[in-house]
Design an enzyme around this catalytic site. Structure first.
Site, mmCIF file in Angstrom:
data_model
loop_
_atom_site.group_PDB
_atom_site.id
_atom_site.type_symbol
_atom_site.label_atom_id
_atom_site.label_comp_id
_atom_site.label_asym_id
_atom_site.label_seq_id
_atom_site.Cartn_x
_atom_site.Cartn_y
_atom_site.Cartn_z
ATOM 1 N N LYS A 152 2.166 -0.318 5.780
ATOM 2 C CA LYS A 152 0.800 -0.900 5.660
ATOM 3 C C LYS A 152 1.205 -1.881 4.656
ATOM 4 O O LYS A 152 1.612 -0.618 3.544
ATOM 5 C CB LYS A 152 0.122 -0.021 5.253
ATOM 6 C CG LYS A 152 -0.637 -1.209 5.726
ATOM 7 C CD LYS A 152 -2.339 -0.161 4.825
ATOM 8 C CE LYS A 152 -2.796 -0.585 3.869
ATOM 9 N NZ LYS A 152 -2.928 -1.635 3.334
ATOM 10 N N GLU A 180 -5.109 0.871 -17.591
ATOM 11 C CA GLU A 180 -4.333 0.292 -16.844
ATOM 12 C C GLU A 180 -5.451 -1.345 -16.494
ATOM 13 O O GLU A 180 -6.390 -1.150 -15.713
ATOM 14 C CB GLU A 180 -3.666 0.546 -15.491
ATOM 15 C CG GLU A 180 -2.382 -0.610 -14.947
ATOM 16 C CD GLU A 180 -2.242 -0.062 -13.638
ATOM 17 O OE1 GLU A 180 -2.528 0.298 -13.285
ATOM 18 O OE2 GLU A 180 -1.123 -0.057 -13.934
HETATM 19 P P1 NAD Z 1 -3.823 0.331 -4.531
HETATM 20 O O1 NAD Z 1 -4.124 1.375 -4.751
HETATM 21 O O2 NAD Z 1 -5.367 -0.555 -4.466
HETATM 22 O O3 NAD Z 1 -3.401 -0.429 -3.084
HETATM 23 C C1 NAD Z 1 -2.340 0.114 -3.120
HETATM 24 C C2 NAD Z 1 -1.693 0.335 -1.141
HETATM 25 O O4 NAD Z 1 -2.899 1.351 -1.303
HETATM 26 C C3 NAD Z 1 -2.607 -0.956 -0.520
HETATM 27 O O5 NAD Z 1 -2.163 -1.182 0.452
HETATM 28 C C4 NAD Z 1 -3.954 -0.034 -0.100
HETATM 29 O O6 NAD Z 1 -4.586 -1.259 0.992
HETATM 30 C C5 NAD Z 1 -3.853 0.557 0.161
HETATM 31 N N1 NAD Z 1 -4.833 2.165 0.044
HETATM 32 C C6 NAD Z 1 -6.190 1.827 -0.159
HETATM 33 N N2 NAD Z 1 -7.029 2.701 -0.581
HETATM 34 C C7 NAD Z 1 -6.599 3.689 0.048
HETATM 35 C C8 NAD Z 1 -6.862 4.914 1.374
HETATM 36 N N3 NAD Z 1 -8.140 5.649 0.904
HETATM 37 N N4 NAD Z 1 -5.780 5.224 2.048
HETATM 38 C C9 NAD Z 1 -4.798 4.638 2.550
HETATM 39 N N5 NAD Z 1 -4.162 3.382 1.221
HETATM 40 C C10 NAD Z 1 -5.335 3.327 0.235
HETATM 41 O O7 NAD Z 1 -3.057 -0.956 -5.409
HETATM 42 P P2 NAD Z 1 -2.981 -2.524 -5.740
HETATM 43 O O8 NAD Z 1 -3.738 -2.655 -6.399
HETATM 44 O O9 NAD Z 1 -2.690 -2.769 -4.238
HETATM 45 O O10 NAD Z 1 -1.394 -2.419 -6.918
HETATM 46 C C11 NAD Z 1 -1.923 -1.948 -8.104
HETATM 47 C C12 NAD Z 1 -1.647 -0.682 -8.981
HETATM 48 O O11 NAD Z 1 -0.164 -0.582 -8.024
HETATM 49 C C13 NAD Z 1 -1.584 -0.760 -10.375
HETATM 50 O O12 NAD Z 1 -2.092 0.817 -10.564
HETATM 51 C C14 NAD Z 1 0.028 -0.292 -10.595
HETATM 52 O O13 NAD Z 1 0.393 -0.115 -11.988
HETATM 53 C C15 NAD Z 1 0.633 -0.184 -9.145
HETATM 54 N N6 NAD Z 1 1.565 0.110 -9.228
HETATM 55 C C16 NAD Z 1 3.173 0.643 -8.942
HETATM 56 C C17 NAD Z 1 4.457 0.511 -9.369
HETATM 57 C C18 NAD Z 1 5.592 1.726 -10.018
HETATM 58 O O14 NAD Z 1 6.009 1.750 -9.290
HETATM 59 N N7 NAD Z 1 4.783 2.775 -10.130
HETATM 60 C C19 NAD Z 1 4.537 -0.765 -8.776
HETATM 61 C C20 NAD Z 1 3.699 -1.723 -8.637
HETATM 62 C C21 NAD Z 1 2.506 -1.028 -8.595
#
Ligand code: NAD
Length: 500
Positions: free
Chosen positions: A194, A402
């Site tokens: 996804k 963050e």
């Molecule tokens: P997000 O958590 O908003 O979304 C990530 C994914 O989760 C998306 O595909 C989103 O559609 C999905 N999602 C959201 N709500 C959900 C739910 N209730 N159930 C299932 N899936 C759901 O994050 P983002 O804005 O896409 O990315 C930024 C974040 O990702 C930052 O916090 C960043 O630090 C983190 N990140 C971490 C790493 C790592 O390796 N630690 C790498 C890249 C990004």
């Protein structure tokens, strides 16, 4: 305009963009299909505001169908029971196809989420390298014969988990995808991807390439859509065995709850960060370190999980050092993401843009000293100039939370003890950096930093041989290296009684 094979200039990339054909449907079973509901969502180019595509908006019924096909594929064994060496061949073919199409894949990520195209090309090298590494690993892993007595033969075998749902973010769309799907597929699982609703296009192109590479039907599927719809449905499914997630800490916590409410599926989380970058007065070449410190936060517009967003500088050099960081930041102004000369591009969407600007406003209100930046650039497109705050304290929002944007918070310290305490005073523990020439200090501080990875005299170093992941609320998973294969497989114990 003819389609350039190896785009190098802004005009080349624009020509390639003008010639793209976008796939915007979901990939379920072995076909590209609309969402069951017929619903779509728009994906926009944040550098121009233009709509790129109307993408299938999957939801519960699509998830249910895909999970059924994934389970059938797994139980059928065409992939899960295929000899590892043969899985390897298919994955290497996929890597070759990605290599052959890397300009197009890079362009899709740049158009979808605004990052500079040269940076996207770097991501492609990371994604392809990950596929190749995991493919090469899988036929070199052995099980164990346990050291029991002669009357017994005890085996410890590694088996795939079953159906893995990979839920990924938008900041490195295809590279984060590869870090998840490469070990999961290599280990023999069926994978449902996804992608983020903010960057679905490269994942759908990847599905076309996976089909061409010969992955059996149902083994790799892609469901574009929102987190609260299709993401949640996958997370609550009783037929999904593992959630492999990269994204925010808040959503990571929700996924653990969904696992508890459903079938106790495994949940691997790679979440957010607020990474400290410690600069001691004894480090060599302050100009070079300042350049690295600026890149550590402004690379990818600061939309990086391991962004060096907290710069901790020994007070005796702080003033002079901050001046050098400001000078470095000056050379990193955002530009057209399609221009290979641009260091920073556009912020992914209006929501994220508003969030970053809101943090900047709070930084000023809470009394931090704005030294440069802080502006949204005029004109179409979502651009924010590199922003540096000095005199930040851990009590301020920009000192703790963050931001996920081009905002650097500078703190001062007087002693090693104070620096370590300040670095560890965070809910996160993804990465930390340390600049010093004193090997005793390097070893002391490295051991005491509560962080998944520590970069010494560099920022963000690493390759496929080294795992990647955090501690504390930065998550519990490990991407990359042969260790990630352990995440996507289970130990099975076999105890055989022998006649002696
Ligand atoms: P997000 O958590 O908003 O979304 C990530 C994914 O989760 C998306 O595909 C989103 O559609 C999905 N999602 C959201 N709500 C959900 C739910 N209730 N159930 C299932 N899936 C759901 O994050 P983002 O804005 O896409 O990315 C930024 C974040 O990702 C930052 O916090 C960043 O630090 C983190 N990140 C971490 C790493 C790592 O390796 N630690 C790498 C890249 C990004």
């Amino acid at each position: 305009m003819s389609r350039p094979d190896k785009p190098k200039t802004l005009a080349d990339w624009q020509a390639l963009a003008a010639d793209l054909t976008l796939e915007s449907r979901a990939f379920i079973d072995d076909a590209f299909v609309d969402a069951e509901s017929g619903e779509t969502f728009d994906t926009l180019n944040p550098a121009t505001g233009e709509r790129l595509a109307r993408v299938a908006s999957c939801d519960g019924p699509d998830a249910e169908k895909a999970v059924g096909y994934a389970r059938a594929a797994f139980d059928g064994g065409a992939w899960s029971r295929l000899a590892p060496g043969r899985r390897k061949k298919v994955l290497l073919r996929l890597a070759d196809l990605m290599e052959a199409n890397k300009h197009e894949l890079a362009l899709l990520d740049t158009l979808d989420m605004g990052k500079p195209v040269n940076s996207s090309l770097g991501d492609m090298a990371g994604a392809i390298g990950c596929l190749r590494y995991q493919a090469e690993c899988i036929d070199k892993l052995y099980g164990e014969v346990a050291p029991t007595g002669e009357e017994t033969l005890a085996l410890v075998l590694r088996e795939p988990l079953g159906v893995v749902a990979s839920i990924v973010p938008w900041n490195f769309p295809l590279m984060m995808t590869a870090w998840k799907i490469a070990p999961a597929l290599a280990a023999g699982n069926s994978v449902i991807l996804k992608p983020s609703e903010k960057s679905p296009l490269s994942a759908l192109r990847l599905a076309q390439l996976a089909q061409e590479a010969g992955l059996p039907r149902g083994v790799f599927q892609v469901l574009p859509g929102f987190g609260h719809t299709v993401g949640k449905a996958l997370a609550l499914s009783m037929q999904v065995d593992c959630l492999a997630f990269t994204g925010s800490t808040g959503v990571g916590k929700q996924l653990m709850q969904y696992a508890g409410q459903s079938n106790l599926k495994k949940v691997f989380l790679e979440c957010g960060g607020k990474s400290p970058n410690l600069v001691f007065a004894d480090c060599k070449d302050l100009d070079g370190v300042a350049q690295h410190a600026a890149e550590a936060i402004f690379h990818n517009q600061g939309e990086v999980c391991i962004a060096g967003s907290r710069l901790l500088v020994e007070n005796s050099i702080r003033e002079a050092f901050v001046e050098k960081v400001l000078a470095a930041a000056e050379g990193m102004q955002p530009g057209d993401p399609l221009d290979p000369e641009s260091f920073m591009g556009a912020i992914v969407d209006e929501t994220q843009h508003r969030r970053v600007m809101d943090y900047i406003r709070r930084g000023v209100e809470e009394g931090a000293r704005l030294r440069t930046g802080g502006q949204a650039l005029e004109g179409k497109g979502l651009f924010i100039s590199p922003t540096v705050f000095d005199g930040v304290t851990p009590a301020m929002a920009i000192g703790r939370e963050e931001v996920f944007g081009p905002v650097l918070s500078v703190f001062g310290f007087d002693s090693e003890e104070e620096a370590v305490a300040m670095a560890n005073d965070s809910d996160f523990g993804l990465a930390a950096g340390l600049w010093s020439q004193d090997i005793d200090r390097i070893m002391r501080v490295t051991r005491r930093l509560a962080s998944g990875q520590v970069f010494v005299n560099n920022w963000a170093g690493g390759d496929q041989t080294v795992p990647f992941g955090g501690v504390k609320q930065s998550g519990n998973g490990r991407d990359k290296s042969h260790h990630s294969l352990e995440e996507y497989s289970e130990l099975k114990m076999v105890w055989m009684s022998l006649s002696t």
